[in-house]
Design a protein around this motif. Sequence first.
Motif, PDB file in Angstrom:
ATOM      1  N   THR A  81      58.173  57.525  35.798  1.00  0.00           N
ATOM      2  CA  THR A  81      58.052  56.151  36.290  1.00  0.00           C
ATOM      3  C   THR A  81      58.606  55.091  35.342  1.00  0.00           C
ATOM      4  O   THR A  81      58.885  53.970  35.769  1.00  0.00           O
ATOM      5  CB  THR A  81      56.575  55.803  36.556  1.00  0.00           C
ATOM      6  OG1 THR A  81      55.869  55.749  35.305  1.00  0.00           O
ATOM      7  CG2 THR A  81      55.921  56.840  37.467  1.00  0.00           C
ATOM      8  N   GLY A  82      58.719  55.431  34.048  1.00  0.00           N
ATOM      9  CA  GLY A  82      59.105  54.428  33.063  1.00  0.00           C
ATOM     10  C   GLY A  82      57.942  53.578  32.601  1.00  0.00           C
ATOM     11  O   GLY A  82      58.118  52.635  31.827  1.00  0.00           O
ATOM     12  N   LEU A  83      56.737  53.913  33.058  1.00  0.00           N
ATOM     13  CA  LEU A  83      55.534  53.153  32.730  1.00  0.00           C
ATOM     14  C   LEU A  83      54.518  54.025  32.017  1.00  0.00           C
ATOM     15  O   LEU A  83      54.425  55.228  32.283  1.00  0.00           O
ATOM     16  CB  LEU A  83      54.874  52.612  34.004  1.00  0.00           C
ATOM     17  CG  LEU A  83      55.537  51.460  34.736  1.00  0.00           C
ATOM     18  CD1 LEU A  83      54.942  51.333  36.129  1.00  0.00           C
ATOM     19  CD2 LEU A  83      55.339  50.168  33.973  1.00  0.00           C
ATOM     20  N   ASP A  84      53.736  53.410  31.137  1.00  0.00           N
ATOM     21  CA  ASP A  84      52.584  54.097  30.581  1.00  0.00           C
ATOM     22  C   ASP A  84      51.512  54.219  31.659  1.00  0.00           C
ATOM     23  O   ASP A  84      51.358  53.331  32.508  1.00  0.00           O
ATOM     24  CB  ASP A  84      52.006  53.319  29.392  1.00  0.00           C
ATOM     25  CG  ASP A  84      52.960  53.275  28.215  1.00  0.00           C
ATOM     26  OD1 ASP A  84      53.677  54.270  28.002  1.00  0.00           O
ATOM     27  OD2 ASP A  84      52.991  52.240  27.526  1.00  0.00           O
ATOM     28  N   PHE A  85      50.755  55.294  31.599  1.00  0.00           N
ATOM     29  CA  PHE A  85      49.676  55.505  32.565  1.00  0.00           C
ATOM     30  C   PHE A  85      48.715  54.316  32.578  1.00  0.00           C
ATOM     31  O   PHE A  85      48.360  53.801  33.642  1.00  0.00           O
ATOM     32  CB  PHE A  85      48.922  56.794  32.218  1.00  0.00           C
ATOM     33  CG  PHE A  85      47.706  57.042  33.069  1.00  0.00           C
ATOM     34  CD1 PHE A  85      47.807  57.751  34.254  1.00  0.00           C
ATOM     35  CD2 PHE A  85      46.457  56.555  32.690  1.00  0.00           C
ATOM     36  CE1 PHE A  85      46.688  57.971  35.046  1.00  0.00           C
ATOM     37  CE2 PHE A  85      45.339  56.769  33.475  1.00  0.00           C
ATOM     38  CZ  PHE A  85      45.452  57.478  34.654  1.00  0.00           C
ATOM     39  N   ARG A  86      48.294  53.858  31.405  1.00  0.00           N
ATOM     40  CA  ARG A  86      47.312  52.768  31.331  1.00  0.00           C
ATOM     41  C   ARG A  86      47.865  51.472  31.908  1.00  0.00           C
ATOM     42  O   ARG A  86      47.137  50.700  32.533  1.00  0.00           O
ATOM     43  CB  ARG A  86      46.871  52.559  29.885  1.00  0.00           C
ATOM     44  CG  ARG A  86      45.979  53.668  29.346  1.00  0.00           C
ATOM     45  CD  ARG A  86      45.490  53.345  27.954  1.00  0.00           C
ATOM     46  NE  ARG A  86      44.602  54.371  27.431  1.00  0.00           N
ATOM     47  CZ  ARG A  86      44.025  54.322  26.238  1.00  0.00           C
ATOM     48  NH1 ARG A  86      44.250  53.282  25.438  1.00  0.00           N
ATOM     49  NH2 ARG A  86      43.232  55.290  25.833  1.00  0.00           N
ATOM     50  N   HIS A  87      49.155  51.239  31.689  1.00  0.00           N
ATOM     51  CA  HIS A  87      49.757  50.006  32.201  1.00  0.00           C
ATOM     52  C   HIS A  87      49.779  50.021  33.733  1.00  0.00           C
ATOM     53  O   HIS A  87      49.451  49.017  34.378  1.00  0.00           O
ATOM     54  CB  HIS A  87      51.175  49.861  31.655  1.00  0.00           C
ATOM     55  CG  HIS A  87      51.749  48.487  31.811  1.00  0.00           C
ATOM     56  ND1 HIS A  87      51.306  47.405  31.088  1.00  0.00           N
ATOM     57  CD2 HIS A  87      52.734  48.011  32.620  1.00  0.00           C
ATOM     58  CE1 HIS A  87      51.984  46.323  31.432  1.00  0.00           C
ATOM     59  NE2 HIS A  87      52.852  46.657  32.364  1.00  0.00           N
ATOM     60  N   PHE A  88      50.143  51.150  34.309  1.00  0.00           N
ATOM     61  CA  PHE A  88      50.165  51.246  35.767  1.00  0.00           C
ATOM     62  C   PHE A  88      48.749  51.181  36.335  1.00  0.00           C
ATOM     63  O   PHE A  88      48.522  50.592  37.396  1.00  0.00           O
ATOM     64  CB  PHE A  88      50.844  52.544  36.206  1.00  0.00           C
ATOM     65  CG  PHE A  88      51.003  52.653  37.700  1.00  0.00           C
ATOM     66  CD1 PHE A  88      52.002  51.955  38.358  1.00  0.00           C
ATOM     67  CD2 PHE A  88      50.150  53.443  38.453  1.00  0.00           C
ATOM     68  CE1 PHE A  88      52.150  52.036  39.734  1.00  0.00           C
ATOM     69  CE2 PHE A  88      50.291  53.538  39.828  1.00  0.00           C
ATOM     70  CZ  PHE A  88      51.291  52.833  40.467  1.00  0.00           C
ATOM     71  N   ARG A  89      47.798  51.769  35.631  1.00  0.00           N
ATOM     72  CA  ARG A  89      46.405  51.714  36.081  1.00  0.00           C
ATOM     73  C   ARG A  89      45.911  50.269  36.113  1.00  0.00           C
ATOM     74  O   ARG A  89      45.241  49.847  37.062  1.00  0.00           O
ATOM     75  CB  ARG A  89      45.523  52.558  35.163  1.00  0.00           C
ATOM     76  CG  ARG A  89      44.050  52.621  35.566  1.00  0.00           C
ATOM     77  CD  ARG A  89      43.310  53.628  34.706  1.00  0.00           C
ATOM     78  NE  ARG A  89      41.903  53.701  35.070  1.00  0.00           N
ATOM     79  CZ  ARG A  89      40.944  53.009  34.468  1.00  0.00           C
ATOM     80  NH1 ARG A  89      41.244  52.195  33.461  1.00  0.00           N
ATOM     81  NH2 ARG A  89      39.682  53.121  34.852  1.00  0.00           N
ATOM     82  N   LEU A  90      46.264  49.487  35.089  1.00  0.00           N
ATOM     83  CA  LEU A  90      45.866  48.080  35.062  1.00  0.00           C
ATOM     84  C   LEU A  90      46.566  47.298  36.171  1.00  0.00           C
ATOM     85  O   LEU A  90      45.956  46.443  36.827  1.00  0.00           O
ATOM     86  CB  LEU A  90      46.196  47.470  33.698  1.00  0.00           C
ATOM     87  CG  LEU A  90      45.832  45.990  33.513  1.00  0.00           C
ATOM     88  CD1 LEU A  90      44.338  45.763  33.744  1.00  0.00           C
ATOM     89  CD2 LEU A  90      46.248  45.504  32.124  1.00  0.00           C
ATOM     90  N   TRP A  91      47.847  47.579  36.392  1.00  0.00           N
ATOM     91  CA  TRP A  91      48.584  46.927  37.479  1.00  0.00           C
ATOM     92  C   TRP A  91      47.908  47.191  38.824  1.00  0.00           C
ATOM     93  O   TRP A  91      47.721  46.277  39.630  1.00  0.00           O
ATOM     94  CB  TRP A  91      50.021  47.425  37.497  1.00  0.00           C
ATOM     95  CG  TRP A  91      50.807  46.974  38.688  1.00  0.00           C
ATOM     96  CD1 TRP A  91      51.052  47.679  39.834  1.00  0.00           C
ATOM     97  CD2 TRP A  91      51.446  45.703  38.866  1.00  0.00           C
ATOM     98  NE1 TRP A  91      51.802  46.933  40.706  1.00  0.00           N
ATOM     99  CE2 TRP A  91      52.060  45.716  40.140  1.00  0.00           C
ATOM    100  CE3 TRP A  91      51.570  44.565  38.066  1.00  0.00           C
ATOM    101  CZ2 TRP A  91      52.777  44.630  40.633  1.00  0.00           C
ATOM    102  CZ3 TRP A  91      52.288  43.482  38.558  1.00  0.00           C
ATOM    103  CH2 TRP A  91      52.877  43.521  39.828  1.00  0.00           C
ATOM    104  N   SER A  92      47.531  48.436  39.065  1.00  0.00           N
ATOM    105  CA  SER A  92      46.888  48.803  40.329  1.00  0.00           C
ATOM    106  C   SER A  92      45.523  48.139  40.464  1.00  0.00           C
ATOM    107  O   SER A  92      45.111  47.745  41.560  1.00  0.00           O
ATOM    108  CB  SER A  92      46.756  50.325  40.425  1.00  0.00           C
ATOM    109  OG  SER A  92      48.027  50.936  40.415  1.00  0.00           O
ATOM    110  N   LYS A  93      44.840  48.004  39.352  1.00  0.00           N
ATOM    111  CA  LYS A  93      43.536  47.340  39.350  1.00  0.00           C
ATOM    112  C   LYS A  93      43.679  45.859  39.700  1.00  0.00           C
ATOM    113  O   LYS A  93      42.883  45.298  40.467  1.00  0.00           O
ATOM    114  CB  LYS A  93      42.908  47.508  37.962  1.00  0.00           C
ATOM    115  CG  LYS A  93      41.419  47.274  37.873  1.00  0.00           C
ATOM    116  CD  LYS A  93      40.956  47.658  36.471  1.00  0.00           C
ATOM    117  CE  LYS A  93      39.504  47.288  36.252  1.00  0.00           C
ATOM    118  NZ  LYS A  93      39.075  47.611  34.868  1.00  0.00           N
ATOM    119  N   LEU A  94      44.717  45.216  39.173  1.00  0.00           N
ATOM    120  CA  LEU A  94      44.972  43.814  39.501  1.00  0.00           C
ATOM    121  C   LEU A  94      45.389  43.652  40.962  1.00  0.00           C
ATOM    122  O   LEU A  94      45.038  42.664  41.609  1.00  0.00           O
ATOM    123  CB  LEU A  94      46.053  43.246  38.579  1.00  0.00           C
ATOM    124  CG  LEU A  94      45.602  42.928  37.156  1.00  0.00           C
ATOM    125  CD1 LEU A  94      46.801  42.624  36.268  1.00  0.00           C
ATOM    126  CD2 LEU A  94      44.621  41.764  37.133  1.00  0.00           C
TER     127      LEU A  94
END
Length: 244
Positions: free
Chosen positions: A177-190
């Motif tokens: 994805t080009g993304l860190d897992f935690r960053h995508f998790r935070l994006w999805s949470k927002l």
Amino acid sequence: MKKRLHIHRDHALFMGNFGIAQPHRHGALVLLIGLSGSIRVQLEGNELVCCRSALIDANVNHMVDCVDEHVAALYFEIDSLYGRQLRQTFLQKQHAVFDIIRTDSVHSGYTNRLITLDLETILKHPLTDPTDHFDLRIANCMQLLQQDYPRIYTQTDISNQLGLSNSRLNHLFKQQTGLDFRHFRLWSKLASFMRDIHNTKQITLSALNTGFSDSAHLSNAYRKMFGIKPSTILAKLDDFSVHE
């Protein structure tokens, strides 16, 4: 011009003026379009670019200055068809491209083209179908993370479901994805927060509803992801809709 926010599962559209967005990194691709004039965009380590449109990949640190200008910001989830097509067409060798929109198409009927996501009529180049596919395990991981609160999956939860170690999941997720897992998790949470506030109309309540400890926690996460505070987008909306 009306201030609009339309949220879908695989994309979102904001139309209005958010002023200056300080350096931030989205968890999705963003297509920025100056509706009333030029905007200014600066990628980390690069010079300021004055342009009418910009397509910026997910996880790219950048700032945006649209003071006194109305803009459209289209966010595409990285696993969406349009997100994958835009990456395939424009972002194979670079993190951002500028002025890919036909400026002569910005007229009275333009709003409807954006709302209906009629990209083919506004882009200078036709979209290319993606040639690669996400690893099924990573596709399943993203689907789990994109579910609305109250089910918030931890990294260990997902690793166990997929039969992977946390480190292996991190590696695969970033590779795919080009993304860190935690960053995508935070994006999805927002994203979950933005859907929830459509019903509650209260930032603090929706922050708590979607797993943030308080409104300050939510605001810090929002600034990290968008470079602005939540009220900059949410205040005085003329048109706010959520589509499942």
